[in-house]
Design an enzyme around this catalytic site. Structure first.
Site, mmCIF file in Angstrom:
data_model
loop_
_atom_site.group_PDB
_atom_site.id
_atom_site.type_symbol
_atom_site.label_atom_id
_atom_site.label_comp_id
_atom_site.label_asym_id
_atom_site.label_seq_id
_atom_site.Cartn_x
_atom_site.Cartn_y
_atom_site.Cartn_z
ATOM 1 N N HIS A 167 -12.561 3.212 -0.225
ATOM 2 C CA HIS A 167 -12.575 2.181 0.829
ATOM 3 C C HIS A 167 -13.353 0.948 0.370
ATOM 4 O O HIS A 167 -13.846 0.179 1.190
ATOM 5 C CB HIS A 167 -13.247 2.660 2.136
ATOM 6 C CG HIS A 167 -12.529 3.743 2.869
ATOM 7 N ND1 HIS A 167 -13.211 4.775 3.498
ATOM 8 C CD2 HIS A 167 -11.220 3.961 3.088
ATOM 9 C CE1 HIS A 167 -12.331 5.585 4.073
ATOM 10 N NE2 HIS A 167 -11.116 5.111 3.840
ATOM 11 N N GLU A 176 -8.018 -5.085 4.933
ATOM 12 C CA GLU A 176 -7.866 -4.764 3.514
ATOM 13 C C GLU A 176 -6.713 -5.537 2.889
ATOM 14 O O GLU A 176 -6.789 -5.935 1.726
ATOM 15 C CB GLU A 176 -7.652 -3.250 3.355
ATOM 16 C CG GLU A 176 -8.941 -2.472 3.600
ATOM 17 C CD GLU A 176 -8.719 -0.999 3.878
ATOM 18 O OE1 GLU A 176 -8.209 -0.684 4.983
ATOM 19 O OE2 GLU A 176 -9.034 -0.167 3.024
ATOM 20 N N ARG A 211 -10.681 15.789 7.257
ATOM 21 C CA ARG A 211 -11.471 16.207 6.088
ATOM 22 C C ARG A 211 -12.877 16.623 6.502
ATOM 23 O O ARG A 211 -13.489 15.983 7.365
ATOM 24 C CB ARG A 211 -11.588 15.057 5.079
ATOM 25 C CG ARG A 211 -10.317 14.783 4.329
ATOM 26 C CD ARG A 211 -10.447 13.551 3.444
ATOM 27 N NE ARG A 211 -9.392 12.610 3.754
ATOM 28 C CZ ARG A 211 -9.416 11.316 3.446
ATOM 29 N NH1 ARG A 211 -10.448 10.808 2.810
ATOM 30 N NH2 ARG A 211 -8.411 10.539 3.775
ATOM 31 N N ASN A 237 0.874 -1.176 0.000
ATOM 32 C CA ASN A 237 0.000 0.000 0.000
ATOM 33 C C ASN A 237 0.906 1.220 0.000
ATOM 34 O O ASN A 237 1.457 1.598 1.032
ATOM 35 C CB ASN A 237 -0.894 -0.044 1.247
ATOM 36 C CG ASN A 237 -1.869 1.116 1.297
ATOM 37 O OD1 ASN A 237 -1.782 2.062 0.498
ATOM 38 N ND2 ASN A 237 -2.785 1.070 2.243
ATOM 39 N N ARG A 250 -2.472 -1.871 -3.609
ATOM 40 C CA ARG A 250 -3.679 -1.065 -3.428
ATOM 41 C C ARG A 250 -3.559 0.174 -4.305
ATOM 42 O O ARG A 250 -2.582 0.914 -4.207
ATOM 43 C CB ARG A 250 -3.809 -0.651 -1.966
ATOM 44 C CG ARG A 250 -4.991 0.262 -1.761
ATOM 45 C CD ARG A 250 -5.060 0.784 -0.347
ATOM 46 N NE ARG A 250 -6.210 1.654 -0.223
ATOM 47 C CZ ARG A 250 -6.237 2.727 0.557
ATOM 48 N NH1 ARG A 250 -5.193 3.061 1.277
ATOM 49 N NH2 ARG A 250 -7.329 3.473 0.614
#
Ligand code: ADP
Length: 399
Positions: A182, A386, A243, A13, A94
């Protein structure tokens, strides 16, 4: 070590300044090693490697992603397992943005790299970093490399959900639509929830809250996503660590006119200095919890804004699904913060959500039910993974 048929997959990742990796056996979920290389491109860097039983950390500058991959190999050579001896079947990468082009994992060749590069304007922070990691890894591992896209699970969103109400030609010309992110986590967690409950995914309607530093929610019906809160970029939707999530788009020009901020400055403001951090100065929920316990008003307000957003999405997505079987919480905050889960589902007995306080506050790393036995809607905590999901997709493709 116990892998048998298929060898392990190395999952990478690669972010703009960090690179996470994990060596995992897809069939058994056994993690043979994992690591993190941080502050890539900065004057000081940090490299950590773990084999489960033991961990090592050292500080050293990491010039770029090529240097990071060289360090990764060095870590395995020094601390094990022996990367050349374990028989890696694939490297899984990823990739954040797959645009409209990628709705499934793909084996990476030169054409795929060009396509991912073309999508960089849609994910200027993420896709170039993933590309740098992929290029460096391809030079060092002569096995198939597979790209797994964060957007893939949402590629089939109904048009009514993925279409922004702006001029249609303009949207088409610039590929503007809701892509969602996601996705690997939402897919993994929604399937795992059905599995834990002994339900078939075909007949399962679930809302998944992925609450980490970044946060998003999805509505999944019959194994397919029908709604999700992130949009063209990962800025839309829930209140996140740094965010803003949803805002009135007119705040953009208003900030430009009223505060004299440029477009890049506003973009940074909404991505890096907003959310919980903007509201109270902290984006780590553990710190927030301590401040709330001390009666800190700004932290309490931030928590209230965060939870209010969760609840409005919960209501909206329940109606989008038409019937709700389960609500699932996952990722750092979703898995570990009982207060968030309790506040998000409080006083909703009328709508069939009855939390069990003892179950909700019990500490556990397992997938579990936290609602009352007679709750019409099951509330669950399902840890996401993940890396395992990426490893399994990579293995399926090349196996
Ligand atoms: P990301 O992968 O998006 O960076 P994570 O899924 O790791 O984020 O989630 C980070 C958030 O989860 C932080 O706000 C952190 O406070 C919270 N978190 C992580 N672990 C715990 C824990 N054991 N207890 C409470 N909160 C936690």
């Amino acid at each position: 070590m116990s892998w048998t048929a298929a060898g392990p997959v190395l999952v990478i990742n690669s972010g703009s300044s960090s690179l996470k990796y994990q060596l995992v056996v897809p069939d058994t979920a056994e993690v043979l090693a994992s690591g993190l290389i941080e502050q890539i491109g900065e004057s000081s860097g940090r490299i950590s490697h773990s084999t489960g039983e033991q961990s090592w950390t050292r500080e050293d500058p990491v010039a770029d992603h090529g240097a990071a991959l060289t360090l990764l190999r060095e870590q395995f050579a020094a601390h094990g397992p022996d990367l050349d001896g374990v028989g890696i079947t694939a490297v899984g990468h990823r990739v954040v943005h797959g645009g409209s082009r990628f709705s499934d994992p793909v084996v990476i060749d030169d054409d795929v790299l060009v396509e991912i590069e073309k999508l960089s304007p849609l994910a200027p922070l993420h896709n170039p970093a993933a590309l740098a990691g992929i290029r460096a890894a391809r030079e060092r591992f002569a096995v198939p490399h597979v790209a797994v896209f964060d957007t893939a699970f949402f590629a089939g969103l109904p048009a009514a959900a993925s279409t922004y109400a702006i001029p249609a030609e303009l949207a088409a010309e610039h590929a503007i639509k809701k892509y969602g992110f996601h996705g690997t986590s939402h897919e993994f967690v929604s399937r795992r929830a059905a599995e834990v409950l002994g339900r078939s995914t075909e007949d399962f309607r679930v809302i998944v809250f992925h609450l980490g530093n970044g946060a998003s929610v999805s509505a999944v019906r019959g194994g397919a996503a029908i709604e999700t809160s992130m949009g063209l970029t990962p800025l839309q939707g829930l209140v996140m660590g740094t965010r803003s999530g949803d805002i009135d788009p007119s705040i953009y020009p208003y900030l430009h006119d009223a505060a004299g901020l440029s477009i890049p400055e506003i973009d940074t403001l909404l991505n890096k200095r907003s959310g919980l951090k903007g509201l109270c100065g902290d984006n780590d929920f553990r710190v927030l919890d301590r401040r709330i316990a001390d009666g800190d008003e700004a932290a309490e307000r931030a928590f209230a804004v965060y939870v209010h957003r969760l609840r409005t999405y919960l209501g909206a997505y329940a109606f989008a699904l038409g019937r709700l079987d389960a609500v699932v919480f996952t990722a750092g905050v979703g898995e570990n913060n009982a207060r968030v889960r309790a506040a998000a589902t409080a006083d909703l007995e009328h709508f069939g959500l009855v939390l069990d306080e003892a179950r909700n506050t019990e500490r556990s790393r397992s997938a579990r039910v936290v609602s009352a036995t007679d709750s019409p809607v099951t509330i669950m905590v399902v840890p996401t993974d993940e890396e395992l999901a990426i490893a399994r997709k990579a293995e399926q493709l090349v196996g």
